[in-house]
Write a protein that holds these residues in place. Structure first.
Motif, mmCIF file in Angstrom:
data_model
loop_
_atom_site.group_PDB
_atom_site.id
_atom_site.type_symbol
_atom_site.label_atom_id
_atom_site.label_comp_id
_atom_site.label_asym_id
_atom_site.label_seq_id
_atom_site.Cartn_x
_atom_site.Cartn_y
_atom_site.Cartn_z
ATOM 1 N N GLU A 252 -0.231 2.948 -4.599
ATOM 2 C CA GLU A 252 -0.050 1.544 -4.953
ATOM 3 C C GLU A 252 0.536 0.762 -3.775
ATOM 4 N N GLU A 357 6.774 0.461 -11.620
ATOM 5 C CA GLU A 357 6.213 -0.877 -11.388
ATOM 6 C C GLU A 357 7.185 -1.736 -10.584
ATOM 7 N N ASN A 361 6.633 -3.442 -6.899
ATOM 8 C CA ASN A 361 6.835 -4.884 -6.697
ATOM 9 C C ASN A 361 7.863 -5.155 -5.601
#
Length: 416
Positions: A252, A357, A361
């Motif tokens: 990611e 997550e 971020n």
């Protein structure tokens, strides 16, 4: 669990050996003397051994104290129980005959090691060793004892008669019954509850911190490609601390921008490093869309210089990471960390994240927002000043322990 096991062992040890500590009850405690206890004393490069030695040096240098080190080799005390392990893991025979330990050209300390050979462990021999240790404690008459390590049967028995403060080599609360528990971070409600369940009241707890020693460096700034944004992962246990879940998070990171690359500093615990390295590569090659953006750089002898070629330090979800996090902050790297393990306490729990997550971020924000990146860099540099200020930590720790003693918390003694 471990606490219940320790409780059983402590009670058995108190029954068998507790009366041997009675002479300490008549001590004339001497100011400016402290005793350091450790349950293992191996090579100076062995981390827990080095921690005890560093405390000795710091108490001598910053407070002018006279210091004695006692290695209790605690595992020998009780045999026939799961807690027992061969004492050959806890001491070096070369230290058995020493009464003075030369640390370096400037530092020497009084020294005693309980030296029952692991082949000849029995209660009679250990009684002899305990009597020897008790006599040494009586002769030295320290104003207090600092036990370096999470648990120590000998220290717990000793703490019935003399002030003993226990500081683990980690951020966990120590396993103990008597004396003052030291928690090397901000004390949390769960710590108070755990210790109260063991019969330890809140007023006995001492809050401290773990500080670090600046590693040797050549202060070389290493060039990196301007087009790259380097996220570094540091581990000497990569086979267990970099797994598929961590790889998915790194994927990611790579999705954020083509310029992001992942570097690894460290090595593997497995003796067959080639096999571990091949498994590491296989994990990446079989599961990554960007295998050419992962770089294994190996163990870094000059980690501070190596960090100059990096942009962000990422600490995967693992138990360790405290030292490498502190070193990254020393070099001004923003640190991204899960709210788990030693690394989170070193960084500051309020700067850590619960979810994957949120981790992703945070990396995205550091990559895209230059002002935010700079503020995170300044936080790291400021926190590093605190983490490497050992002198202030030692002075405060000593002050806090002596205040407990002077306030008659647990002990009613006078120090000459």
């Amino acid at each position: 669990n471990l606490k219940n096991l320790y409780s059983d062992i402590y009670k058995l040890a108190e029954e068998r050996f507790g009366k041997l500590f009675n002479p300490i009850d008549r001590l004339q405690y001497k100011k400016n003397r402290i005793l350091l206890l450790t349950t293992q004393f191996l090579s100076f490069k062995h981390a827990p051994t080095r921690r005890a030695i560093d405390y000795a040096i710091n108490f001598m240098d910053y407070l002018g104290y006279e210091v004695m080190i006692l290695n209790t080799s605690d595992a020998k005390m009780i045999t026939g129980l799961p807690y027992y392990m061969s004492s050959e893991f806890y001491f070096e025979r070369d230290y058995n005959e020493l009464d003075t330990l030369k640390i370096d050209d400037k530092h020497s300390v009084k020294f005693l090691q309980l030296g029952v050979d692991h082949i000849d462990v029995n209660e009679k021999n250990y009684v002899i060793e305990i009597k020897k240790a008790v006599k040494s404690v009586c002769d030295f008459a320290p104003m207090y004892v600092l036990q370096v390590g999470a648990s120590c049967i000998f220290a717990d028995l000793l703490a019935k008669y003399i002030p003993v403060a226990t500081i683990p080599c980690s951020f966990d609360a120590p396993i103990m019954y008597n004396g003052y528990p030291i928690i090397a971070r901000e004390v949390e409600d769960r710590d108070i509850q755990i210790l109260e369940n063991a019969g330890i009241s809140k007023n006995r707890i001492i809050e401290s911190c773990i500080t670090y020693k600046i590693p040797g460096t050549s202060n070389i700034k290493i060039d990196k490609k301007q087009s790259e944004f380097v996220i570094v992962i540091v581990s000497n246990r990569l086979e267990s601390e970099f797994d598929l879940n961590t790889l998915k998070i790194c994927e990611e990171f790579c999705n954020i921008d083509d310029s992001i690359v992942i570097k690894f500093f460290g090595t593997f615990v497995t003796k067959d490093n080639n096999n571990a390295y091949n498994k590491f590569l296989k994990l990446i090659n079989e599961n990554s869309k960007y295998p050419d953006r992962y770089f294994f750089e190996g163990y870094q002898n000059d980690i501070l210089s190596a960090y100059t070629a990096c942009d962000v330090y990422y600490n995967p979800k693992r138990h360790g990471g405290g030292s490498s996090v502190s070193q990254a902050m020393l070099m001004g790297l923003p640190v991204v960390c899960h709210k788990f393990g030693d690394g989170s306490y070193t960084l500051g729990r309020d700067r850590c994240f619960d979810s994957d997550e949120d981790i992703i971020n945070e990396i995205k924000k550091l990559f895209e927002d230059k002002e935010y990146y700079e503020s995170s860099k300044q936080y790291s540099l400021k926190k590093a000043e605190f983490l490497y200020d050992t002198k202030s930590m030692i002075i405060k720790l000593d002050k806090d322990i002596r205040k407990k003693i002077s306030d008659k918390v647990l002990y009613d003694i006078e120090i000459d």
